[in-house]
Design an enzyme around this catalytic site. Structure first.
Site, PDB file in Angstrom:
ATOM      1  N   TYR A  56       0.840  -0.811  -0.020  1.00  0.00           N
ATOM      2  CA  TYR A  56       0.545   0.149  -0.179  1.00  0.00           C
ATOM      3  C   TYR A  56       0.788   1.205  -0.235  1.00  0.00           C
ATOM      4  O   TYR A  56       1.480   1.432   0.903  1.00  0.00           O
ATOM      5  CB  TYR A  56      -1.079  -0.475   1.201  1.00  0.00           C
ATOM      6  CG  TYR A  56      -1.966  -0.972   1.224  1.00  0.00           C
ATOM      7  CD1 TYR A  56      -2.285  -1.858  -0.004  1.00  0.00           C
ATOM      8  CD2 TYR A  56      -2.609  -1.672   2.314  1.00  0.00           C
ATOM      9  CE1 TYR A  56      -3.807  -3.196   0.466  1.00  0.00           C
ATOM     10  CE2 TYR A  56      -3.607  -2.148   2.628  1.00  0.00           C
ATOM     11  CZ  TYR A  56      -4.264  -2.821   1.194  1.00  0.00           C
ATOM     12  OH  TYR A  56      -4.883  -4.302   1.703  1.00  0.00           O
ATOM     13  N   ARG A 208     -16.417  -0.497  -1.751  1.00  0.00           N
ATOM     14  CA  ARG A 208     -15.318   0.556  -2.301  1.00  0.00           C
ATOM     15  C   ARG A 208     -16.298   2.396  -1.945  1.00  0.00           C
ATOM     16  O   ARG A 208     -15.794   3.227  -2.918  1.00  0.00           O
ATOM     17  CB  ARG A 208     -15.662   0.474  -3.393  1.00  0.00           C
ATOM     18  CG  ARG A 208     -13.726   0.090  -4.083  1.00  0.00           C
ATOM     19  CD  ARG A 208     -14.273  -1.440  -3.259  1.00  0.00           C
ATOM     20  NE  ARG A 208     -12.999  -2.084  -3.754  1.00  0.00           N
ATOM     21  CZ  ARG A 208     -13.011  -3.320  -3.462  1.00  0.00           C
ATOM     22  NH1 ARG A 208     -13.737  -4.351  -3.501  1.00  0.00           N
ATOM     23  NH2 ARG A 208     -12.313  -4.256  -3.058  1.00  0.00           N
TER      24      ARG A 208
END
Length: 333
Positions: A56, A208
């Site tokens: 990430y 999301r």
């Protein structure tokens, strides 16, 4: 904050965990200081589980967590780390590496970036089909013996892989997408995990942001935002999916809650062995998500939500076609 056991052999976690990915990557620009403030707010509210991946932001997210935990008691937090995903200098995904020597390498870098001597739950981010899962799990088990890892987790794998991994070393939890719009684990995977005593850390509980109640049809999406390539956000699918969100909004209003709170509460209501991960990047979104812990869904509520969101109701897959092809969790059902 209530607590839940992550499987029979895993740690005790807060009933909601914080997914930290969006603070560094994949959802467009993020404010680093707001991310740190959000982690602080989560810890102060009783959240103990922080989920990240070493890829990430190419390690940025781990360093962000290190900064956020400065001055905090390490033993009061569980850090969950995914490893193995390979990326190039432009952030493109270029494969998986779950070889035993890669486990040692990735773990060493993560420990350094996180500023800690152990990781609470360590897991391969995806199945590496070139490496037997037994070899990967065995390598992590060696790191447990060395004191660098506390528990082993899995991510987005199917029932055969789960059983093979668990036979090598007890698995604490499976991290996998689970939401009102993504219910694929109900077919086989959830039952297998329950049979083996493996917990579930559910990500994508708001799809999301799609069913958060905050997404607008005309919202501009930057090129480095995952949703620019997500099938559920394409113009031809978005209209249908936002209509589902409106149905959720009406249901939530009757419960004096927001769509996001109902969506999170629904996942939590599917079993005490499930810990929803909320991907809040800002304190205001975190505060809203925490409100889900006060939502009580009775049998009639759950039945109504099943009617509104039957399996397969979403338009579009949860990932692009080429990504779906590499998901072991999708290949087996």
């Amino acid at each position: 904050m209530k607590q839940r056991n992550l499987g029979r052999t895993g740690p005790v976690s807060s009933a909601i965990g914080l997914g930290c990915m969006g603070m560094s990557d994949l959802y467009g620009p993020a404010d680093e200081q707001e991310g740190i403030a959000t982690i602080h707010a989560a810890l102060d509210a009783g959240i103990t589980l922080l989920d990240t991946g070493d890829f990430y932001g190419m390690g940025h997210n781990e360093m962000l967590i290190r900064e956020a935990l400065r001055g905090r008691q390490r033993e009061q937090v569980q850090i969950s780390v995914k490893f193995g995903a390979l990326r190039d200098i432009d952030g493109n995904w270029i494969g998986m590496d779950n070889r035993p020597q890669a486990v040692k390498n990735f773990l060493a870098y993560s420990l350094r970036r996180l500023g800690t001597d152990h990781i609470d739950i360590y897991r391969p981010a995806r199945l590496d089909t070139s490496v037997p899962i037994e070899d990967t799990i065995g390598a992590i088990a060696d790191q447990i013996k060395a004191g660098h890892v506390k528990h082993i987790g899995l991510s987005e794998v199917g029932v055969d892989t789960i059983r093979r991994a668990h036979a090598v070393h007890p698995i604490a939890d499976l991290q996998i997408e689970y939401s009102l719009l993504s219910r694929g684990i109900e077919k086989e995977i959830l039952a297998t995990c329950r049979e083996l005593g493996i917990g579930i850390t559910a990500y994508g509980v708001l799809s999301r942001g799609l069913i958060s109640g905050h997404w607008q049809a005309d919202r501009a999406v930057t090129v480095n935002d995952f949703r620019a390539r997500s099938p559920r956000f394409t113009p031809e699918n978005l209209k249908h999916n936002l209509e589902l969100t409106e149905a959720l909004r009406k249901f939530a209003a009757a419960k004096n809650a927001t769509p996001a709170q109902i969506a999170i509460a629904w996942v939590a209501a599917q079993g005490d062995d499930i810990v929803p991960l909320v991907g809040a990047r800002r304190r205001e979104r975190l505060s809203e998500s925490l409100g889900a812990t006060e939502v009580v869904l009775n049998k009639d509520d759950l039945a109504r939500l099943d009617q509104l969101f039957p399996v397969g109701v979403a338009a579009g897959d949860r990932y692009a076609t080429q990504v779906m092809a590499h998901l072991d969790s999708e290949a087996q059902h």
